[in-house]
Enzyme design. Sequence first.
Site, PDB file in Angstrom:
ATOM      1  N   GLU A   1      42.514  -1.110  82.813  1.00 54.15           N
ATOM      2  CA  GLU A   1      41.047  -1.164  82.760  1.00 54.15           C
ATOM      3  C   GLU A   1      40.476  -1.206  84.167  1.00 54.15           C
ATOM      4  OE1 GLU A   1      39.701  -4.283  80.148  1.00 54.15           O
ATOM      5  OE2 GLU A   1      40.804  -3.485  78.448  1.00 54.15           O
TER       6      GLU A   1
ATOM      7  N   HIS B   1      35.725  -2.420  76.525  1.00 57.38           N
ATOM      8  CA  HIS B   1      36.027  -3.864  76.449  1.00 57.38           C
ATOM      9  C   HIS B   1      34.728  -4.681  76.325  1.00 57.38           C
ATOM     10  CE1 HIS B   1      39.184  -7.112  77.744  1.00 57.38           C
ATOM     11  NE2 HIS B   1      38.351  -7.596  76.847  1.00 57.38           N
TER      12      HIS B   1
ATOM     13  N   ARG C   1      44.127  -6.851  73.280  1.00 55.32           N
ATOM     14  CA  ARG C   1      44.481  -6.530  74.661  1.00 55.32           C
ATOM     15  C   ARG C   1      45.057  -5.125  74.700  1.00 55.32           C
ATOM     16  NH1 ARG C   1      41.431  -9.473  76.030  1.00 55.32           N
ATOM     17  NH2 ARG C   1      41.544 -11.277  77.382  1.00 55.32           N
TER      18      ARG C   1
END
Length: 322
Positions: A263, A282, A234
Site C-alpha cells: 500500500e 483501505h 490485511r
Amino acid sequence: MPEILVTENITGDAMDQLRKKMDVSFEPELWSDPDKLREAIKKVKALIVRNQTQVTDDIISAADELQIIARAGAGLDNIDTKAASNAGIVVSSTPQANSVSVAELAIGLMISLARQIPAADWDTRAGGWNRQVFTGGELSGKTLGVVGFGRIGALTATRAKVFGMNVIAHDDYVDPAAAHVKELDASMVSLDELLAEADFITCHVPLTEGTREMFNAELFGKMKASAFFINTSRGEVVDENALARALQNDQIGGAALDVRQVEPPDAASPLNGLTNVILTPHIAAFTKEAQTRVVDAVCRDVQAVLKGNPAIDFFNFAEPQR
Ligand code: MLT
C-alpha cells in the site's frame, strides 16, 4: 523534547485538545523515515501511530522513556508487541472503535459485486443504458463464508443475516459453542468446506505469519466458479498474483479488495485491468464516526498512562512496567 510523538496523519477534536494540553510533536510523514523516527523517539513518553509506522524491535530499543504505543486502529501487525511487552511498554489499540465501519464496507462490497454497481455506473456515465447486462444477483438465500469469526466477522455476519443469508464460518480460535456463533446460527466449518460451499467469502483474519498469503492459488481453486471474495482485513493475507489469475481465468466470480499486499499498490498491478474486481484504498475504517471514536480512544489512553492511570483499550498490560 516532546512528550508525545504522532507519526501519521491522525487528526480530530481530541487530537486538537491533546496538542493544546500537552507537548505533542505532530509529524504525519515521519512513518516513512525509520532513521529519523529512531532519533525522534529517544526521549518521548508516548507514540501514537496508525498502520504505516513500523514500530520494530529496533525502534523500540531506541525509545528510552517510552511508556505507551497507542495504535489508532485495530490491527497490530505493524507493532512488535513482544518487544514492547519485554520493554514494559503498554500497547493500546482501538478494535471496538472501527469494527462497525469495516463490517458495513464488507457488506457494501458484497452488494456492489452482486449487483455490479461500479461497472453499471461507469457504463451509464459513458452513455450506456444496459439493463439486460447489469442484472446481477441477490444476497438473499446465498451462503456467506466468514474467514476469521472475531468481532468484525461477527458484525458482518449479523448484517448479512438481515439480508437473508446463511452464515458459515471458519476460525481456528473460536469455540463452536461461543455465544456469537449460536446467536448468529452460524455453522463453524473447516476452511475447505467453507471454500466449497460459500457464494461470498469475506476475510477478517489478522495478519500473522500463519495468515500471510493464505489466500493463494490453491484456495482460489477450491472456491465455486461463481464465488465472490471480499477482503477488508490485511492485504498481505492474499497472494494478489494468484487472485488476478483466478479472476482472469474465471475460476471465481469476482473480488473486492479494500486492502492490498503493498500500500499504495503498484500502478502496474494486474488487478487494475480486470472488470470483475472492485478496488478501494483501505477506507473500511475511515468513516467520520469511526475515526472520531478511534482518535478519542487513543488520546484518552495516552493521557491516562502518562498520568499513571491504566489504559482502557490496552493490548498487553494496562500500566507501563518500566
Ligand atoms: C485498522 O486496522 O484499524 C484498519 O485497517 C485501519 C488502519 O489500519 O488504520
